[in-house]
Design an enzyme around this catalytic site. Sequence first.
Site, PDB file in Angstrom:
ATOM      1  N   LYS A 198     -16.242  -2.892   2.897  1.00  0.00           N
ATOM      2  CA  LYS A 198     -15.259  -3.807   2.310  1.00  0.00           C
ATOM      3  C   LYS A 198     -13.848  -3.299   2.569  1.00  0.00           C
ATOM      4  O   LYS A 198     -13.389  -2.339   1.959  1.00  0.00           O
ATOM      5  CB  LYS A 198     -15.458  -3.948   0.790  1.00  0.00           C
ATOM      6  CG  LYS A 198     -14.656  -5.141   0.262  1.00  0.00           C
ATOM      7  CD  LYS A 198     -14.279  -5.042  -1.196  1.00  0.00           C
ATOM      8  CE  LYS A 198     -13.071  -4.195  -1.447  1.00  0.00           C
ATOM      9  NZ  LYS A 198     -11.802  -4.707  -0.889  1.00  0.00           N
ATOM     10  N   GLU A 273     -12.217   9.834  -1.730  1.00  0.00           N
ATOM     11  CA  GLU A 273     -10.965  10.379  -1.180  1.00  0.00           C
ATOM     12  C   GLU A 273      -9.844   9.673  -1.939  1.00  0.00           C
ATOM     13  O   GLU A 273      -9.612   8.481  -1.724  1.00  0.00           O
ATOM     14  CB  GLU A 273     -10.841  10.067   0.311  1.00  0.00           C
ATOM     15  CG  GLU A 273     -11.908  10.688   1.178  1.00  0.00           C
ATOM     16  CD  GLU A 273     -11.838  12.199   1.255  1.00  0.00           C
ATOM     17  OE1 GLU A 273     -10.828  12.792   0.817  1.00  0.00           O
ATOM     18  OE2 GLU A 273     -12.814  12.786   1.753  1.00  0.00           O
ATOM     19  N   CYS A 307      -2.209   9.424   1.772  1.00  0.00           N
ATOM     20  CA  CYS A 307      -2.666  10.300   0.691  1.00  0.00           C
ATOM     21  C   CYS A 307      -2.304  11.758   0.925  1.00  0.00           C
ATOM     22  O   CYS A 307      -2.194  12.530  -0.001  1.00  0.00           O
ATOM     23  CB  CYS A 307      -4.160  10.130   0.491  1.00  0.00           C
ATOM     24  SG  CYS A 307      -5.079  10.281   2.019  1.00  0.00           S
ATOM     25  N   GLU A 404       1.522  10.001  -8.132  1.00  0.00           N
ATOM     26  CA  GLU A 404       1.491   9.573  -6.736  1.00  0.00           C
ATOM     27  C   GLU A 404       2.305   8.285  -6.611  1.00  0.00           C
ATOM     28  O   GLU A 404       2.013   7.294  -7.276  1.00  0.00           O
ATOM     29  CB  GLU A 404       0.053   9.319  -6.270  1.00  0.00           C
ATOM     30  CG  GLU A 404       0.014   8.877  -4.814  1.00  0.00           C
ATOM     31  CD  GLU A 404      -1.390   8.654  -4.256  1.00  0.00           C
ATOM     32  OE1 GLU A 404      -2.136   7.843  -4.829  1.00  0.00           O
ATOM     33  OE2 GLU A 404      -1.720   9.290  -3.243  1.00  0.00           O
TER      34      GLU A 404
HETATM   35  P1  NAI Z   1      -6.843   0.485  -4.871  1.00  0.00           P
HETATM   36  O1  NAI Z   1      -7.436   1.819  -5.163  1.00  0.00           O
HETATM   37  O2  NAI Z   1      -6.910  -0.568  -5.915  1.00  0.00           O
HETATM   38  O3  NAI Z   1      -7.523  -0.116  -3.533  1.00  0.00           O
HETATM   39  C1  NAI Z   1      -8.353   0.599  -2.637  1.00  0.00           C
HETATM   40  C2  NAI Z   1      -9.632  -0.205  -2.366  1.00  0.00           C
HETATM   41  O4  NAI Z   1     -10.394  -0.295  -3.565  1.00  0.00           O
HETATM   42  C3  NAI Z   1      -9.392  -1.649  -1.911  1.00  0.00           C
HETATM   43  O5  NAI Z   1     -10.377  -2.003  -0.951  1.00  0.00           O
HETATM   44  C4  NAI Z   1      -9.614  -2.432  -3.183  1.00  0.00           C
HETATM   45  O6  NAI Z   1      -9.993  -3.764  -2.950  1.00  0.00           O
HETATM   46  C5  NAI Z   1     -10.740  -1.654  -3.824  1.00  0.00           C
HETATM   47  N1  NAI Z   1     -10.883  -1.828  -5.269  1.00  0.00           N
HETATM   48  C6  NAI Z   1      -9.922  -2.117  -6.183  1.00  0.00           C
HETATM   49  N2  NAI Z   1     -10.468  -2.207  -7.410  1.00  0.00           N
HETATM   50  C7  NAI Z   1     -11.790  -1.979  -7.283  1.00  0.00           C
HETATM   51  C8  NAI Z   1     -12.894  -1.918  -8.189  1.00  0.00           C
HETATM   52  N3  NAI Z   1     -12.726  -2.129  -9.493  1.00  0.00           N
HETATM   53  N4  NAI Z   1     -14.121  -1.643  -7.702  1.00  0.00           N
HETATM   54  C9  NAI Z   1     -14.306  -1.418  -6.390  1.00  0.00           C
HETATM   55  N5  NAI Z   1     -13.310  -1.464  -5.480  1.00  0.00           N
HETATM   56  C10 NAI Z   1     -12.067  -1.738  -5.918  1.00  0.00           C
HETATM   57  O7  NAI Z   1      -5.329   0.719  -4.437  1.00  0.00           O
HETATM   58  P2  NAI Z   1      -4.122  -0.349  -4.518  1.00  0.00           P
HETATM   59  O8  NAI Z   1      -4.173  -1.102  -5.815  1.00  0.00           O
HETATM   60  O9  NAI Z   1      -4.146  -1.141  -3.276  1.00  0.00           O
HETATM   61  O10 NAI Z   1      -2.846   0.613  -4.520  1.00  0.00           O
HETATM   62  C11 NAI Z   1      -2.294   1.080  -5.731  1.00  0.00           C
HETATM   63  C12 NAI Z   1      -1.988   2.562  -5.645  1.00  0.00           C
HETATM   64  O11 NAI Z   1      -3.161   3.282  -5.380  1.00  0.00           O
HETATM   65  C13 NAI Z   1      -1.039   2.985  -4.544  1.00  0.00           C
HETATM   66  O12 NAI Z   1       0.273   2.818  -4.898  1.00  0.00           O
HETATM   67  C14 NAI Z   1      -1.401   4.419  -4.366  1.00  0.00           C
HETATM   68  O13 NAI Z   1      -0.755   5.233  -5.310  1.00  0.00           O
HETATM   69  C15 NAI Z   1      -2.877   4.430  -4.610  1.00  0.00           C
HETATM   70  N6  NAI Z   1      -3.626   4.406  -3.350  1.00  0.00           N
HETATM   71  C16 NAI Z   1      -3.993   5.587  -2.821  1.00  0.00           C
HETATM   72  C17 NAI Z   1      -4.648   5.629  -1.630  1.00  0.00           C
HETATM   73  C18 NAI Z   1      -5.032   6.930  -1.041  1.00  0.00           C
HETATM   74  O14 NAI Z   1      -5.576   6.961   0.055  1.00  0.00           O
HETATM   75  N7  NAI Z   1      -4.783   8.020  -1.722  1.00  0.00           N
HETATM   76  C19 NAI Z   1      -4.957   4.416  -0.857  1.00  0.00           C
HETATM   77  C20 NAI Z   1      -4.559   3.204  -1.525  1.00  0.00           C
HETATM   78  C21 NAI Z   1      -3.906   3.226  -2.720  1.00  0.00           C
END
Ligand code: NAI
Length: 502
Positions: A198, A273, A307, A404
């Site tokens: 996904k 991660e 990250c 972050e």
């Molecule tokens: P997110 O963690 O919500 O999204 C990452 C993935 O998780 C996406 O595919 C999303 O659709 C999925 N996801 C979201 N809620 C879920 C759930 N309840 N169950 C299963 N999958 C789910 O990140 P978002 O909202 O796009 O970004 C917000 C903040 O998160 C960013 O500002 C950053 O601080 C952090 N982030 C960190 C990342 C990293 O690699 N360390 C990558 C993306 C976001």
Amino acid sequence: MSAAAQTLTPSAEARSFLDREHRLLIGGEWVKPARPEQIEVIDPATEARLATVAGAGAEDVDRAVKAARQAFRGEWSRLTSYERTRLIWKLADELEANLPLATELEVLDNGMPKMVAMYSIAKFGGEFLRYYAGWATKIHGETIPVSPAEARNGDSLTYTRREPIGVVGAIIPWNAPLIMAILKLAPALAAGCTVVLKPAEQTPLTALFLGELVRRAGIPPGVVNILPGYGESAGAALAAHPDVDKIAFTGSTEVGKKIILAAAGNLKRVTLELGGKSPMVVFPDADLERVIPGVTRGAFFLQGQNCMAGTRLFVHEQIFDTVVERVAAMANGFRIGQGLRDDVDLGPLISAEQRERVMGYVDAGRNSGATLVCGGEPLPGKGFFMRPTLFSHTTMDMKIAREEIFGPVLCVQSFADSDLQKVADEANRSIYGLSGSVWTRDISVGHRMAAMIDSGQVSINCHAAVDPAIPFGGNKQSGWGREFGREGLEPYLKTKATTVLY
Ligand code: NAI
Ligand code: MG
């Protein structure tokens, strides 16, 4: 410095891909979702709608998991490891043959500069796939000399087999979408697993393109299923699905915790991660010709939406003013604009929402008493652009230094101590522990500090060295497990011990 005035338009080839009807890849076919759900894909550099993509719901996740289970039990499980190697290698060939289009779609979808996309896809697309293609033929167990109570010495044999864990649910973020997809697929396929992937709702395009390449490479139907969809619906359904054996997740720490709870239902395996707030520690003897570009890129690569970003810079007081001034000068010199252009160093942030989040942190920084040295503003006009931002005189009590941000915001603080442990303690004052770097010409200081930094990865005189063979992952709330390298294969395998008495 402003967002490049002239906007380039997608090539005819990209346009024709964007204008297609985008469905879900389930069981080797592009199918419509059970309930009509549409995801509008926006170009973060222009705010224009790029494409409309079908979004998966819980029923589609269930269908995809069934297809993945069937493939796991079927033809795929009967292939030899040599055949899996060949198929993964073929996928790398397909990716490289389509590098210009893959690059363009990635740039349109995510906003990153073209050079970054091209290098990362070739390096982490091609090489990562080939690295794990090689591992497929090197997975084997051990023979163990034991004598169970029932056997006389020498009359038994115990051996282990490494078996694929089964159906893997991969949930990935938007910051390097195609690479993230490949980081999950390569070890899963090498191990003999099947996958339901996904992509993030913001960036589904290159995952869909990868689905096309998976088909062209001849990977059997159902081995790789691709479901664009929202996190709260498709992502949550995948994480909770009772017939998924493992979730491989990259994203926020907040969602990582939700994944663990969702996975508890069937105790599926989980690797995570997650976020980071990585320190970069600069000693007074360091070579500033390496430090300045190294830490500036370490902080602002992918607009800080990465990250591993080095977001806390600790500089010895003797060189503090010089380093702050030179990092700010380099950051100010970055050319910001549409990633399709060749003359761009930084693209936009992923979305209006993300830029607002980041600007919220900039306001918090301004109000906390830190010194705003440069940046701190969005760019006017279309596109979610923002100037690289540097705060000096931050302390670890400040929100901007603790959380972050995932945007182009670097916090700099000085240290005076010659006691390495005290410097390390300050660098370790974080809930995260993903990456980190130490900058010095003194090799023993470098190694000692590297050992003291509580992170999955530390680099000396560079920041965040990445290679398919270097284990990558986080300590503390940066995650569970490691990806890349031999260790990255482990979470996709389970051990069976077999004992025979004779
Ligand atoms: P997110 O963690 O919500 O999204 C990452 C993935 O998780 C996406 O595919 C999303 O659709 C999925 N996801 C979201 N809620 C879920 C759930 N309840 N169950 C299963 N999958 C789910 O990140 P978002 O909202 O796009 O970004 C917000 C903040 O998160 C960013 O500002 C950053 O601080 C952090 N982030 C960190 C990342 C990293 O690699 N360390 C990558 C993306 C976001
Ligand atoms: Mg989220």
